[in-house]
Design a protein around this motif. Structure first.
Motif, PDB file in Angstrom:
ATOM      1  N   VAL A 101       0.998  -0.827   0.107  1.00  0.00           N
ATOM      2  CA  VAL A 101       0.009  -0.168  -0.200  1.00  0.00           C
ATOM      3  C   VAL A 101       0.777   0.783  -0.126  1.00  0.00           C
ATOM      4  O   VAL A 101       1.607   1.370   0.787  1.00  0.00           O
ATOM      5  CB  VAL A 101      -0.803  -0.087   1.194  1.00  0.00           C
ATOM      6  N   CYS A 102       0.247   2.505  -0.920  1.00  0.00           N
ATOM      7  CA  CYS A 102       1.818   3.211  -0.828  1.00  0.00           C
ATOM      8  C   CYS A 102       0.797   4.297  -0.706  1.00  0.00           C
ATOM      9  O   CYS A 102      -0.237   5.051  -1.104  1.00  0.00           O
ATOM     10  CB  CYS A 102       1.716   4.046  -2.566  1.00  0.00           C
ATOM     11  N   GLY A 103       1.402   4.637   0.384  1.00  0.00           N
ATOM     12  CA  GLY A 103       0.773   5.974   1.570  1.00  0.00           C
ATOM     13  C   GLY A 103      -0.022   5.663   2.488  1.00  0.00           C
ATOM     14  O   GLY A 103      -1.312   5.173   2.032  1.00  0.00           O
ATOM     15  N   GLY A 104       0.007   5.931   2.947  1.00  0.00           N
ATOM     16  CA  GLY A 104      -0.138   5.208   4.334  1.00  0.00           C
ATOM     17  C   GLY A 104      -1.324   6.229   5.247  1.00  0.00           C
ATOM     18  O   GLY A 104      -1.811   5.606   6.245  1.00  0.00           O
ATOM     19  N   THR A 105      -1.697   7.615   5.241  1.00  0.00           N
ATOM     20  CA  THR A 105      -2.463   8.198   5.861  1.00  0.00           C
ATOM     21  C   THR A 105      -3.767   7.510   5.916  1.00  0.00           C
ATOM     22  O   THR A 105      -4.825   7.279   7.166  1.00  0.00           O
ATOM     23  CB  THR A 105      -2.598   9.524   5.594  1.00  0.00           C
ATOM     24  N   LEU A 106      -4.584   7.332   4.596  1.00  0.00           N
ATOM     25  CA  LEU A 106      -5.954   6.398   4.441  1.00  0.00           C
ATOM     26  C   LEU A 106      -5.551   5.476   4.350  1.00  0.00           C
ATOM     27  O   LEU A 106      -5.981   4.263   4.453  1.00  0.00           O
ATOM     28  CB  LEU A 106      -6.361   7.406   3.430  1.00  0.00           C
ATOM     29  N   GLY A 107      -3.975   5.148   3.570  1.00  0.00           N
ATOM     30  CA  GLY A 107      -3.653   3.828   2.638  1.00  0.00           C
ATOM     31  C   GLY A 107      -3.966   2.512   3.896  1.00  0.00           C
ATOM     32  O   GLY A 107      -3.690   1.657   4.454  1.00  0.00           O
ATOM     33  N   ILE A 108      -3.579   2.790   5.621  1.00  0.00           N
ATOM     34  CA  ILE A 108      -3.334   1.999   6.578  1.00  0.00           C
ATOM     35  C   ILE A 108      -4.747   1.406   7.007  1.00  0.00           C
ATOM     36  O   ILE A 108      -5.003   0.528   7.576  1.00  0.00           O
ATOM     37  CB  ILE A 108      -2.787   3.409   8.172  1.00  0.00           C
ATOM     38  N   PHE A 109      -5.974   1.746   6.619  1.00  0.00           N
ATOM     39  CA  PHE A 109      -6.954   1.096   7.073  1.00  0.00           C
ATOM     40  C   PHE A 109      -7.440   0.513   6.129  1.00  0.00           C
ATOM     41  O   PHE A 109      -7.413  -1.113   6.650  1.00  0.00           O
ATOM     42  CB  PHE A 109      -8.049   2.731   6.693  1.00  0.00           C
ATOM     43  N   ILE A 110      -7.116   0.133   5.106  1.00  0.00           N
ATOM     44  CA  ILE A 110      -7.132  -1.096   4.232  1.00  0.00           C
ATOM     45  C   ILE A 110      -6.936  -1.729   4.304  1.00  0.00           C
ATOM     46  O   ILE A 110      -6.209  -2.911   4.023  1.00  0.00           O
ATOM     47  CB  ILE A 110      -7.114  -0.570   2.448  1.00  0.00           C
ATOM     48  N   ALA A 111      -5.263  -0.960   4.628  1.00  0.00           N
ATOM     49  CA  ALA A 111      -4.427  -2.420   4.791  1.00  0.00           C
ATOM     50  C   ALA A 111      -4.488  -2.994   5.470  1.00  0.00           C
ATOM     51  O   ALA A 111      -3.496  -4.469   6.102  1.00  0.00           O
ATOM     52  CB  ALA A 111      -2.189  -1.541   4.661  1.00  0.00           C
ATOM     53  N   THR A 112      -4.647  -2.696   7.087  1.00  0.00           N
ATOM     54  CA  THR A 112      -5.010  -3.259   8.302  1.00  0.00           C
ATOM     55  C   THR A 112      -6.488  -4.204   8.131  1.00  0.00           C
ATOM     56  O   THR A 112      -6.027  -5.643   8.592  1.00  0.00           O
ATOM     57  CB  THR A 112      -5.629  -2.360   9.047  1.00  0.00           C
ATOM     58  N   ALA A 113      -7.511  -3.817   7.168  1.00  0.00           N
ATOM     59  CA  ALA A 113      -8.456  -5.027   6.919  1.00  0.00           C
ATOM     60  C   ALA A 113      -7.991  -5.688   6.306  1.00  0.00           C
ATOM     61  O   ALA A 113      -8.650  -7.578   6.469  1.00  0.00           O
ATOM     62  CB  ALA A 113      -9.477  -3.990   5.607  1.00  0.00           C
ATOM     63  N   LEU A 114      -6.574  -5.891   5.003  1.00  0.00           N
ATOM     64  CA  LEU A 114      -6.122  -6.616   4.594  1.00  0.00           C
ATOM     65  C   LEU A 114      -5.517  -8.064   5.045  1.00  0.00           C
ATOM     66  O   LEU A 114      -5.355  -9.161   5.033  1.00  0.00           O
ATOM     67  CB  LEU A 114      -5.497  -6.512   3.217  1.00  0.00           C
ATOM     68  N   ILE A 115      -4.441  -7.414   5.784  1.00  0.00           N
ATOM     69  CA  ILE A 115      -3.853  -8.539   6.764  1.00  0.00           C
ATOM     70  C   ILE A 115      -4.320  -8.909   7.506  1.00  0.00           C
ATOM     71  O   ILE A 115      -4.494  -9.924   8.187  1.00  0.00           O
ATOM     72  CB  ILE A 115      -2.437  -6.934   7.254  1.00  0.00           C
ATOM     73  N   ALA A 116      -5.566  -8.334   8.093  1.00  0.00           N
ATOM     74  CA  ALA A 116      -6.527  -8.960   9.041  1.00  0.00           C
ATOM     75  C   ALA A 116      -6.760 -10.522   8.087  1.00  0.00           C
ATOM     76  O   ALA A 116      -7.337 -11.116   9.226  1.00  0.00           O
ATOM     77  CB  ALA A 116      -7.667  -8.168  10.050  1.00  0.00           C
ATOM     78  N   LYS A 117      -6.714  -9.989   7.558  1.00  0.00           N
ATOM     79  CA  LYS A 117      -7.675 -11.565   6.391  1.00  0.00           C
ATOM     80  C   LYS A 117      -6.435 -12.709   6.202  1.00  0.00           C
ATOM     81  O   LYS A 117      -7.048 -13.802   5.457  1.00  0.00           O
ATOM     82  CB  LYS A 117      -8.078 -11.070   4.919  1.00  0.00           C
ATOM     83  N   GLY A 118      -5.377 -12.266   6.975  1.00  0.00           N
ATOM     84  CA  GLY A 118      -4.187 -13.499   6.387  1.00  0.00           C
ATOM     85  C   GLY A 118      -3.815 -12.764   5.634  1.00  0.00           C
ATOM     86  O   GLY A 118      -2.234 -13.650   5.151  1.00  0.00           O
ATOM     87  N   LEU A 119      -3.311 -11.607   5.009  1.00  0.00           N
ATOM     88  CA  LEU A 119      -2.677 -11.442   3.813  1.00  0.00           C
ATOM     89  C   LEU A 119      -0.771 -11.136   4.377  1.00  0.00           C
ATOM     90  O   LEU A 119      -1.193 -10.423   5.397  1.00  0.00           O
ATOM     91  CB  LEU A 119      -3.295 -10.468   2.207  1.00  0.00           C
ATOM     92  N   LYS A 120      -0.129 -11.213   3.265  1.00  0.00           N
ATOM     93  CA  LYS A 120       1.337 -10.402   3.705  1.00  0.00           C
ATOM     94  C   LYS A 120       1.367  -8.505   3.226  1.00  0.00           C
ATOM     95  O   LYS A 120       1.223  -8.968   1.754  1.00  0.00           O
ATOM     96  CB  LYS A 120       2.103 -10.895   3.775  1.00  0.00           C
ATOM     97  N   VAL A 121       1.104  -7.833   4.309  1.00  0.00           N
ATOM     98  CA  VAL A 121       0.966  -6.578   3.545  1.00  0.00           C
ATOM     99  C   VAL A 121       2.423  -5.664   4.006  1.00  0.00           C
ATOM    100  O   VAL A 121       2.280  -5.348   5.153  1.00  0.00           O
ATOM    101  CB  VAL A 121      -0.540  -5.630   3.674  1.00  0.00           C
ATOM    102  N   CYS A 122       1.919  -5.067   3.057  1.00  0.00           N
ATOM    103  CA  CYS A 122       3.365  -3.842   3.949  1.00  0.00           C
ATOM    104  C   CYS A 122       2.963  -2.629   3.209  1.00  0.00           C
ATOM    105  O   CYS A 122       1.856  -2.023   2.474  1.00  0.00           O
ATOM    106  CB  CYS A 122       4.775  -4.129   3.001  1.00  0.00           C
ATOM    107  N   ILE A 123       3.382  -1.357   4.282  1.00  0.00           N
ATOM    108  CA  ILE A 123       2.919  -0.194   3.445  1.00  0.00           C
ATOM    109  C   ILE A 123       4.385   1.007   3.280  1.00  0.00           C
ATOM    110  O   ILE A 123       5.546   0.634   3.762  1.00  0.00           O
ATOM    111  CB  ILE A 123       2.090   0.647   4.723  1.00  0.00           C
ATOM    112  N   VAL A 124       3.918   1.340   2.473  1.00  0.00           N
ATOM    113  CA  VAL A 124       5.207   2.995   2.168  1.00  0.00           C
ATOM    114  C   VAL A 124       4.693   3.956   2.591  1.00  0.00           C
ATOM    115  O   VAL A 124       3.786   4.994   1.527  1.00  0.00           O
ATOM    116  CB  VAL A 124       6.011   2.846   1.077  1.00  0.00           C
ATOM    117  N   GLU A 125       5.517   4.549   2.509  1.00  0.00           N
ATOM    118  CA  GLU A 125       4.540   6.038   3.418  1.00  0.00           C
ATOM    119  C   GLU A 125       6.041   6.967   3.713  1.00  0.00           C
ATOM    120  O   GLU A 125       6.570   6.779   4.041  1.00  0.00           O
ATOM    121  CB  GLU A 125       3.948   6.649   5.056  1.00  0.00           C
ATOM    122  N   ARG A 126       5.543   8.423   2.939  1.00  0.00           N
ATOM    123  CA  ARG A 126       7.255   8.983   2.659  1.00  0.00           C
ATOM    124  C   ARG A 126       6.887   9.897   4.031  1.00  0.00           C
ATOM    125  O   ARG A 126       8.260  10.836   4.190  1.00  0.00           O
ATOM    126  CB  ARG A 126       6.686   9.893   1.403  1.00  0.00           C
TER     127      ARG A 126
END
Length: 594
Positions: free
Chosen positions: A125-150
């Motif tokens: 997920v590129c962009g963490g301010t709002l991206g953190i929400f979709i990233a957390t929803a996906l990692i809670a489903k068992g996916l491996k997720v990374c966030i890139v935030e400038r």
């Protein structure tokens, strides 16, 4: 000797120096003095700071954070005004944007970058301010997720205003616990006002009546994300994205290299990927927002959801219609946030944010019934929110999907996408998980997650109607009169009509009833509507209105029939039909529950 009117005077030198200046030297010196005075006065005039600059430079500003409204300094304001000026330039298409995304045939093992990759993920997920929400929803489903935030991933100081109903969407998506809602809520208030230039007021309850602390909210979600095994690359920015048949390779400006099955672009309105997709095209409309959070409001228990205290006014060479929002702030009982916003088409004559702020300092005290001398300005807020008619933005590449403001999923009459994000979070997290699980990561399959939504397209008429237009031959108070009659009609029709509209959800039945009541009660307003929004725009809007009705029919009557035999379909066909059913439901606004 006299000659006509000219006197020639001969002076004897004294010690080699003239004791008196000649007339010629006097004129010359006077001219030099006058010129120096002019230059000095001009420099003084140019050096005098604006009221906005004086106010902003007198406030202690902490570090900037990512996301809209995350910067408060005067220098940041000038930078944003520079971006806005470039958008408003006379060129139809701006300078060719940087090519961030490139597609290559074959598999990634042929790439030199594949040998240097730092980490492999299911999703980056590129962009963490709002991206953190979709990233957390996906990692809670068992996916491996990374966030890139400038920047450092943290929320801004200024609160987000939202309803409890919308926050519950985060709970349903597994991002928050219900107990977290109390912790992140800095302030709550009721009732909430709508009004237009002394034409009467409408009061509602529980609309945008919570002030949520982004600092606390993102801190809680960030901890949850990390606890699930998520990785965050802070202080890193995207340099390039290479798409292969089997993966996407993301190169960061800091030389880190990541590979991922899917990249989610949550970099907001000014995402470099979105710029590449849109080819530098001008936005179709822009919402300009300025405001402040200040201390010293004694009357501070209610909010304004939308309010107008004046008719169309001239700012420079442009005409604008100002609207207001106002909310109690959680930092203290006397603290209040007031926003002034307007809708414009980007033109060279469009006002700058600093010009709007100069108006804001004059108009806000009258609007709120206070004196500027009695207020302590805590922070100054500003932003530009571009919108495009062809939104949401379909996926233009395999393995890359836009999310949040980058996708254009927000209503063209709102500013900021947090509220619309919560509404679509469950739908998108489930759909993205299914796309990854089934390896449906081609651009067509991903585009089904950002489908055409007629209720979003129908909202364009409202932005057009709320934008001041030169030489429209309508009275200056027409916009306020139009909004007043619409809101009063919705109030007469009751909560099932008014409440969804106030939360940017357009539905066919309520909209048809409102338009019908307006035409019955005030038919004389119709000619002015045609002048204000133009007949071609109305014809185009009629198509979206028809599709809104069609999607309502499909979601109400066809959805149950199709859903009953979904499980018997092949996985790819099942995935596609589920996305069609969601498009009908969300595109008609029937996902909204009163």
């Amino acid at each position: 000797m006299l000659s006509g009117t000219t006197m020639m005077v001969s002076l004897r030198p004294f010690n080699g120096v003239f004791p008196y200046p000649s007339k010629h030297s006097l004129v010359h010196r006077n001219r030099q003095t006058a010129l120096r005075g002019t230059i000095y006065m001009s420099a003084q005039t140019q050096a005098v700071p604006s009221r906005t600059q004086r106010i902003m430079e007198s406030i202690s500003v902490s570090g900037e954070v990512g996301g809209a409204g995350g910067a408060y300094s005067y220098n940041a304001l000038k930078r944003l005004d520079g971006i806005w000026s470039s958008i408003c330039s006379t060129q139809t298409v701006q300078q060719a944007p940087q090519q961030v995304v490139s597609s290559f045939p074959g598999v990634s093992s042929h790439s030199v970058l594949a040998e240097k990759q730092l980490d492999k993920c299911d999703v980056v997920v590129c962009g963490g301010t709002l991206g953190i929400f979709i990233a957390t929803a996906l990692i809670a489903k068992g996916l491996k997720v990374c966030i890139v935030e400038r920047n450092i991933l943290k929320g801004r100081e200024q609160e987000w205003n939202i309803s409890r109903k919308e926050l519950m969407e985060l709970v349903e998506a597994g991002i928050l616990d219900e107990d977290d809602i109390e912790e992140v809520t800095a302030v709550s208030f009721n009732p909430n006002r709508c009004g237009f230039e002394n034409k009467g007021e409408i009061w509602v309850e529980d609309i945008l009546n919570l002030g949520v602390s982004p600092v606390k909210l993102i801190e809680i979600v960030k901890k949850r994300f990390v606890s699930f095994g998520g990785v965050i690359f802070e202080g890193c920015s995207v340099s390039s994205i290479s798409i292969y048949d089997d993966t996407a390779i993301l190169q960061l400006a800091e030389e880190n290299i990541l590979s991922s099955r899917l990249i989610i672009d949550a970099m907001g309105n000014f995402s470099p990927v979105v710029k590449q997709i849109r080819g530098g095209r001008k936005p179709d409309g822009v919402c300009l927002v300025v405001g402040s959070c200040a201390r010293g409001f004694k009357e501070n228990s209610t909010s304004d959801v939308i309010y107008s205290s004046s008719s169309v006014k001239k700012v420079g060479n442009a005409e604008v219609q100002y609207f207001w929002e106002a909310f109690p702030a959680g930092s203290g009982p006397l603290d209040r946030t007031t926003y002034m916003f307007t809708y414009v088409n980007p033109q060279p004559t469009s006002p700058k944010l600093e010009e709007l702020l100069e108006d804001y300092w004059d108009l806000m005290p009258k609007y709120q019934g206070v004196s500027m001398d009695s207020l302590e300005i805590l922070r100054v807020i500003y932003g530009i929110f571009p919108t495009y008619r062809d939104s949401p933005l379909p996926a233009a590449f395999n393995r890359v999907l836009q999310f949040g403001d980058a996708s254009g999923i927000q209503s063209p009459v709102s500013f900021g996408g947090f509220g619309s994000l919560t509404r679509h979070l469950g739908r998108l997290s489930n759909g993205i998980y299914e796309a990854i699980d089934g390896d449906f990561l081609d651009s067509y399959s991903l585009s089904l997650l950002n489908p055409y939504m007629p209720n979003l397209s129908a909202s364009w008429l409202f932005q057009r109607a709320m934008s001041a237009k030169k030489q429209s031959n309508v009275p200056p108070d027409f916009i306020n009169e139009l909004l007043d009659i619409n809101f009063k009609s919705m109030e007469r029709l009751g909560d099932p009509v008014l409440r969804p509209f106030l939360q940017d959800v357009i539905q066919f039945g309520p909209l048809a009833k409102t338009l019908g009541l307006v035409m019955l009660t005030k038919p004389q307003i119709l000619p002015s509507i045609f002048k204000q929004v133009d007949i071609p725009v109305l014809i185009n809007w009629s198509r979206h209105f028809f599709m809104l009705g069609y999607y309502t029919f499909l979601s109400t009557y066809m959805d149950p029939v199709i859903r009953s035999w979904l499980n018997g379909l092949p996985s790819k066909v099942k995935y596609e039909w589920k996305r069609h059913l969601e498009a009908w439901k969300y595109g008609s606004g029937l996902d909204y529950r009163l």
